[in-house]
Design a protein around this motif. Structure first.
Motif, PDB file in Angstrom:
ATOM      1  N   UNK A 139       1.148  -1.106   0.110  1.00 39.16           N
ATOM      2  CA  UNK A 139       0.110  -0.073  -0.130  1.00 39.16           C
ATOM      3  C   UNK A 139       0.890   1.423  -0.095  1.00 39.16           C
ATOM      4  N   UNK A 140       2.247   0.973   0.532  1.00 37.10           N
ATOM      5  CA  UNK A 140       2.996   2.232   0.466  1.00 37.10           C
ATOM      6  C   UNK A 140       3.664   2.689  -0.955  1.00 37.10           C
ATOM      7  N   UNK A 141       3.615   1.843  -1.737  1.00 35.00           N
ATOM      8  CA  UNK A 141       4.100   1.959  -2.893  1.00 35.00           C
ATOM      9  C   UNK A 141       3.291   2.999  -3.719  1.00 35.00           C
ATOM     10  N   UNK A 142       4.113   4.167  -4.300  1.00 33.60           N
ATOM     11  CA  UNK A 142       3.586   5.137  -5.063  1.00 33.60           C
ATOM     12  C   UNK A 142       2.722   6.288  -4.173  1.00 33.60           C
ATOM     13  N   UNK A 143       2.840   6.180  -3.027  1.00 30.87           N
ATOM     14  CA  UNK A 143       2.143   7.421  -2.061  1.00 30.87           C
ATOM     15  C   UNK A 143       3.231   8.701  -2.038  1.00 30.87           C
ATOM     16  N   UNK A 144       2.567   9.593  -1.554  1.00 31.96           N
ATOM     17  CA  UNK A 144       3.494  10.841  -1.213  1.00 31.96           C
ATOM     18  C   UNK A 144       4.109  10.707   0.042  1.00 31.96           C
ATOM     19  N   UNK A 195      -0.318   7.616   7.210  1.00 33.01           N
ATOM     20  CA  UNK A 195      -0.288   6.131   7.378  1.00 33.01           C
ATOM     21  C   UNK A 195       0.697   5.599   8.459  1.00 33.01           C
ATOM     22  N   UNK A 196       1.768   6.105   8.534  1.00 30.09           N
ATOM     23  CA  UNK A 196       2.649   5.715   9.773  1.00 30.09           C
ATOM     24  C   UNK A 196       2.265   6.139  11.084  1.00 30.09           C
TER      25      UNK A 196
END
Length: 91
Positions: A58-63, A70-71
């Motif tokens: 889910x963390x791929x490609x996010x700003x 999210x963290x």
């Protein structure tokens, strides 16, 4: 499992609490936990591995800002579980 294989945040630490000294020690504990799960409940192990994989992708490609949000949410969930485990004597 995350609670058992990570150190608590600085603000959550208690006096004389045992912390992992280095990454190798933390990984050894994680490996031992996975070995127990592999032996005692292989189906649960597969579910845990799948959830960890899905969470990481889910963390791929996010700003960076999205990742930070999210963290922070993930940290809050882990902190809540850690507090519940402490309250019931599981850790």
């Amino acid at each position: 499992m995350t609670v058992r294989m990570t150190n608590p945040r600085f603000c959550e630490r208690r006096p004389d609490e045992r912390l992992f000294k280095n990454v190798e020690e933390r990984l050894a504990v994680a490996d031992a936990l996975y070995d127990v799960l592999r032996t005692e409940d292989p189906e649960l192990l597969r579910a845990v591995e799948r959830l960890r994989f899905e969470d990481s992708t889910r963390d791929y490609g996010i700003t960076l800002e999205e990742w930070k949000r999210r963290s922070a949410c993930r940290s809050a969930r882990v902190s809540k579980v850690r507090a519940e485990m402490r309250a019931t004597g599981l850790i």
